[in-house]
Design a protein around this motif. Structure first.
Motif, PDB file in Angstrom:
ATOM      1  N   SER A   1       0.834  -1.202   0.000  1.00 53.51           N
ATOM      2  CA  SER A   1       0.000   0.000   0.000  1.00 53.51           C
ATOM      3  C   SER A   1       0.869   1.253   0.000  1.00 53.51           C
ATOM      4  O   SER A   1       1.831   1.364   0.765  1.00 53.51           O
ATOM      5  CB  SER A   1      -0.896   0.001   1.248  1.00 53.51           C
ATOM      6  N   ARG A   2       0.517   2.187  -0.860  1.00 55.69           N
ATOM      7  CA  ARG A   2       1.234   3.467  -0.923  1.00 55.69           C
ATOM      8  C   ARG A   2       1.194   4.172   0.428  1.00 55.69           C
ATOM      9  O   ARG A   2       2.169   4.786   0.852  1.00 55.69           O
ATOM     10  CB  ARG A   2       0.604   4.333  -2.008  1.00 55.69           C
ATOM     11  N   LEU A   3       0.059   4.070   1.152  1.00 60.37           N
ATOM     12  CA  LEU A   3      -0.058   4.717   2.455  1.00 60.37           C
ATOM     13  C   LEU A   3       0.896   4.094   3.477  1.00 60.37           C
ATOM     14  O   LEU A   3       1.478   4.804   4.310  1.00 60.37           O
ATOM     15  CB  LEU A   3      -1.500   4.645   2.957  1.00 60.37           C
ATOM     16  N   VAL A   4       1.059   2.789   3.421  1.00 60.63           N
ATOM     17  CA  VAL A   4       2.012   2.115   4.316  1.00 60.63           C
ATOM     18  C   VAL A   4       3.422   2.600   4.005  1.00 60.63           C
ATOM     19  O   VAL A   4       4.214   2.895   4.912  1.00 60.63           O
ATOM     20  CB  VAL A   4       1.899   0.580   4.189  1.00 60.63           C
ATOM     21  N   MET A   5       3.748   2.711   2.733  1.00 66.31           N
ATOM     22  CA  MET A   5       5.066   3.196   2.335  1.00 66.31           C
ATOM     23  C   MET A   5       5.296   4.627   2.823  1.00 66.31           C
ATOM     24  O   MET A   5       6.378   4.957   3.314  1.00 66.31           O
ATOM     25  CB  MET A   5       5.222   3.113   0.818  1.00 66.31           C
ATOM     26  N   LEU A   6       4.273   5.469   2.706  1.00 67.86           N
ATOM     27  CA  LEU A   6       4.402   6.857   3.146  1.00 67.86           C
ATOM     28  C   LEU A   6       4.576   6.948   4.661  1.00 67.86           C
ATOM     29  O   LEU A   6       5.366   7.753   5.155  1.00 67.86           O
ATOM     30  CB  LEU A   6       3.188   7.670   2.703  1.00 67.86           C
ATOM     31  N   TYR A   7       3.842   6.118   5.394  1.00 68.23           N
ATOM     32  CA  TYR A   7       3.984   6.100   6.861  1.00 68.23           C
ATOM     33  C   TYR A   7       5.421   5.724   7.237  1.00 68.23           C
ATOM     34  O   TYR A   7       6.058   6.397   8.050  1.00 68.23           O
ATOM     35  CB  TYR A   7       2.989   5.127   7.484  1.00 68.23           C
ATOM     36  N   LYS A   8       5.927   4.662   6.637  1.00 65.23           N
ATOM     37  CA  LYS A   8       7.290   4.226   6.944  1.00 65.23           C
ATOM     38  C   LYS A   8       8.309   5.295   6.541  1.00 65.23           C
ATOM     39  O   LYS A   8       9.288   5.533   7.254  1.00 65.23           O
ATOM     40  CB  LYS A   8       7.596   2.900   6.250  1.00 65.23           C
ATOM     41  N   ARG A   9       8.049   5.953   5.412  1.00 64.76           N
ATOM     42  CA  ARG A   9       8.954   7.028   4.976  1.00 64.76           C
ATOM     43  C   ARG A   9       8.966   8.162   5.992  1.00 64.76           C
ATOM     44  O   ARG A   9      10.029   8.684   6.342  1.00 64.76           O
ATOM     45  CB  ARG A   9       8.515   7.563   3.612  1.00 64.76           C
ATOM     46  N   ALA A  10       7.796   8.536   6.483  1.00 57.82           N
ATOM     47  CA  ALA A  10       7.715   9.613   7.470  1.00 57.82           C
ATOM     48  C   ALA A  10       8.457   9.236   8.747  1.00 57.82           C
ATOM     49  O   ALA A  10       9.203  10.045   9.308  1.00 57.82           O
ATOM     50  CB  ALA A  10       6.254   9.944   7.773  1.00 57.82           C
ATOM     51  N   VAL A  11       8.270   8.022   9.220  1.00 58.31           N
ATOM     52  CA  VAL A  11       8.916   7.578  10.459  1.00 58.31           C
ATOM     53  C   VAL A  11      10.431   7.549  10.301  1.00 58.31           C
ATOM     54  O   VAL A  11      11.169   8.070  11.139  1.00 58.31           O
ATOM     55  CB  VAL A  11       8.373   6.198  10.902  1.00 58.31           C
ATOM     56  N   VAL A  12      10.906   6.970   9.214  1.00 58.80           N
ATOM     57  CA  VAL A  12      12.348   6.862   9.001  1.00 58.80           C
ATOM     58  C   VAL A  12      12.975   8.244   8.812  1.00 58.80           C
ATOM     59  O   VAL A  12      14.031   8.537   9.366  1.00 58.80           O
ATOM     60  CB  VAL A  12      12.658   5.919   7.820  1.00 58.80           C
ATOM     61  N   ALA A  13      12.318   9.124   8.072  1.00 60.96           N
ATOM     62  CA  ALA A  13      12.855  10.476   7.861  1.00 60.96           C
ATOM     63  C   ALA A  13      12.908  11.252   9.174  1.00 60.96           C
ATOM     64  O   ALA A  13      13.877  11.961   9.452  1.00 60.96           O
ATOM     65  CB  ALA A  13      12.016  11.225   6.823  1.00 60.96           C
ATOM     66  N   TYR A  14      11.880  11.108   9.993  1.00 63.23           N
ATOM     67  CA  TYR A  14      11.867  11.784  11.299  1.00 63.23           C
ATOM     68  C   TYR A  14      13.024  11.279  12.158  1.00 63.23           C
ATOM     69  O   TYR A  14      13.762  12.070  12.766  1.00 63.23           O
ATOM     70  CB  TYR A  14      10.529  11.543  11.998  1.00 63.23           C
ATOM     71  N   ALA A  15      13.191   9.959  12.209  1.00 65.82           N
ATOM     72  CA  ALA A  15      14.269   9.371  13.003  1.00 65.82           C
ATOM     73  C   ALA A  15      15.630   9.807  12.479  1.00 65.82           C
ATOM     74  O   ALA A  15      16.545  10.103  13.257  1.00 65.82           O
ATOM     75  CB  ALA A  15      14.153   7.850  13.003  1.00 65.82           C
ATOM     76  N   GLN A  16      15.762   9.871  11.166  1.00 65.22           N
ATOM     77  CA  GLN A  16      17.040  10.267  10.584  1.00 65.22           C
ATOM     78  C   GLN A  16      17.369  11.724  10.921  1.00 65.22           C
ATOM     79  O   GLN A  16      18.512  12.042  11.240  1.00 65.22           O
ATOM     80  CB  GLN A  16      17.023  10.057   9.080  1.00 65.22           C
ATOM     81  N   ALA A  17      16.380  12.593  10.889  1.00 63.56           N
ATOM     82  CA  ALA A  17      16.611  13.993  11.264  1.00 63.56           C
ATOM     83  C   ALA A  17      17.044  14.083  12.723  1.00 63.56           C
ATOM     84  O   ALA A  17      17.982  14.815  13.054  1.00 63.56           O
ATOM     85  CB  ALA A  17      15.339  14.814  11.031  1.00 63.56           C
ATOM     86  N   GLU A  18      16.393  13.326  13.583  1.00 64.34           N
ATOM     87  CA  GLU A  18      16.744  13.347  15.004  1.00 64.34           C
ATOM     88  C   GLU A  18      18.157  12.823  15.234  1.00 64.34           C
ATOM     89  O   GLU A  18      18.923  13.389  16.006  1.00 64.34           O
ATOM     90  CB  GLU A  18      15.731  12.521  15.803  1.00 64.34           C
ATOM     91  N   LEU A  19      18.515  11.740  14.556  1.00 62.12           N
ATOM     92  CA  LEU A  19      19.867  11.202  14.698  1.00 62.12           C
ATOM     93  C   LEU A  19      20.914  12.202  14.219  1.00 62.12           C
ATOM     94  O   LEU A  19      21.947  12.383  14.863  1.00 62.12           O
ATOM     95  CB  LEU A  19      20.005   9.897  13.909  1.00 62.12           C
ATOM     96  N   LEU A  20      20.660  12.854  13.102  1.00 61.59           N
ATOM     97  CA  LEU A  20      21.613  13.841  12.594  1.00 61.59           C
ATOM     98  C   LEU A  20      21.798  14.981  13.586  1.00 61.59           C
ATOM     99  O   LEU A  20      22.909  15.455  13.802  1.00 61.59           O
ATOM    100  CB  LEU A  20      21.153  14.388  11.244  1.00 61.59           C
ATOM    101  N   GLU A  21      20.719  15.401  14.212  1.00 61.02           N
ATOM    102  CA  GLU A  21      20.821  16.479  15.197  1.00 61.02           C
ATOM    103  C   GLU A  21      21.591  16.024  16.430  1.00 61.02           C
ATOM    104  O   GLU A  21      22.384  16.778  16.983  1.00 61.02           O
ATOM    105  CB  GLU A  21      19.430  16.979  15.571  1.00 61.02           C
TER     106      GLU A  21
END
Length: 154
Positions: A87-107
């Motif tokens: 599902s495209r929505l499942v992919m978008l949810y996972k993308r949002a979670v991973v991108a959020y985590a990646q931003a936090e890790l970079l900070e």
């Protein structure tokens, strides 16, 4: 002095669940998508992914309630295009979670080296963290079916 830094390979962590409506997030898959090595411990990765899941789900809370009222038992049940059987929505949810985590890790890792060359590198990382936060916004807005930008005439 050698420029080699030893990093232990990360041992697999258990998938993270938040009640069953949203798909589980597998830290091993997230680590691969984020291109992380053993420098980021599983504990830190799990903490960042958990924070990300909480924040993304808070943004989607009202929409999720509407979907549940329509009888949809999980995100994958919401009508959506499927890409490669997912599902495209499942992919978008996972993308949002991973991108959020990646931003936090970079900070968080920005704090480790802020002298000379490290300060310039930290500035570049900050721009990247903002790029990841933008990706979170885009993914959430796409799930909600809203435009990515709001423009008002003054």
């Amino acid at each position: 002095m050698s420029g080699f830094v030893a990093t232990a390979p990360a041992s697999p962590a258990q998938p993270l669940s938040s009640g069953g409506w949203y798909p589980d997030i597998d830290p091993t898959e997230a680590r691969a998508v984020m291109r992380l090595d053993g420098t980021v411990t599983n504990d830190r990765l799990v903490e960042c992914l958990s924070n990300a899941m909480s924040s993304v789900e808070d943004e989607l809370d009202e929409w999720q309630q509407q979907q549940r009222a329509l009888g949809r038992e999980r995100l994958a049940d919401v009508p959506s295009k499927a890409i490669n059987g997912v599902s495209r929505l499942v992919m978008l949810y996972k993308r949002a979670v991973v991108a959020y985590a990646q931003a936090e890790l970079l900070e968080k890792y920005r704090e480790l080296d802020t002298t000379g060359r490290g300060d310039r590198r930290a500035d570049a990382m900050n721009e990247t963290a903002e790029d990841y936060r933008r990706n979170v916004r885009y993914a959430v807005r796409d799930i909600l079916g809203r435009p990515r930008a709001t423009v008002e005439l003054i």
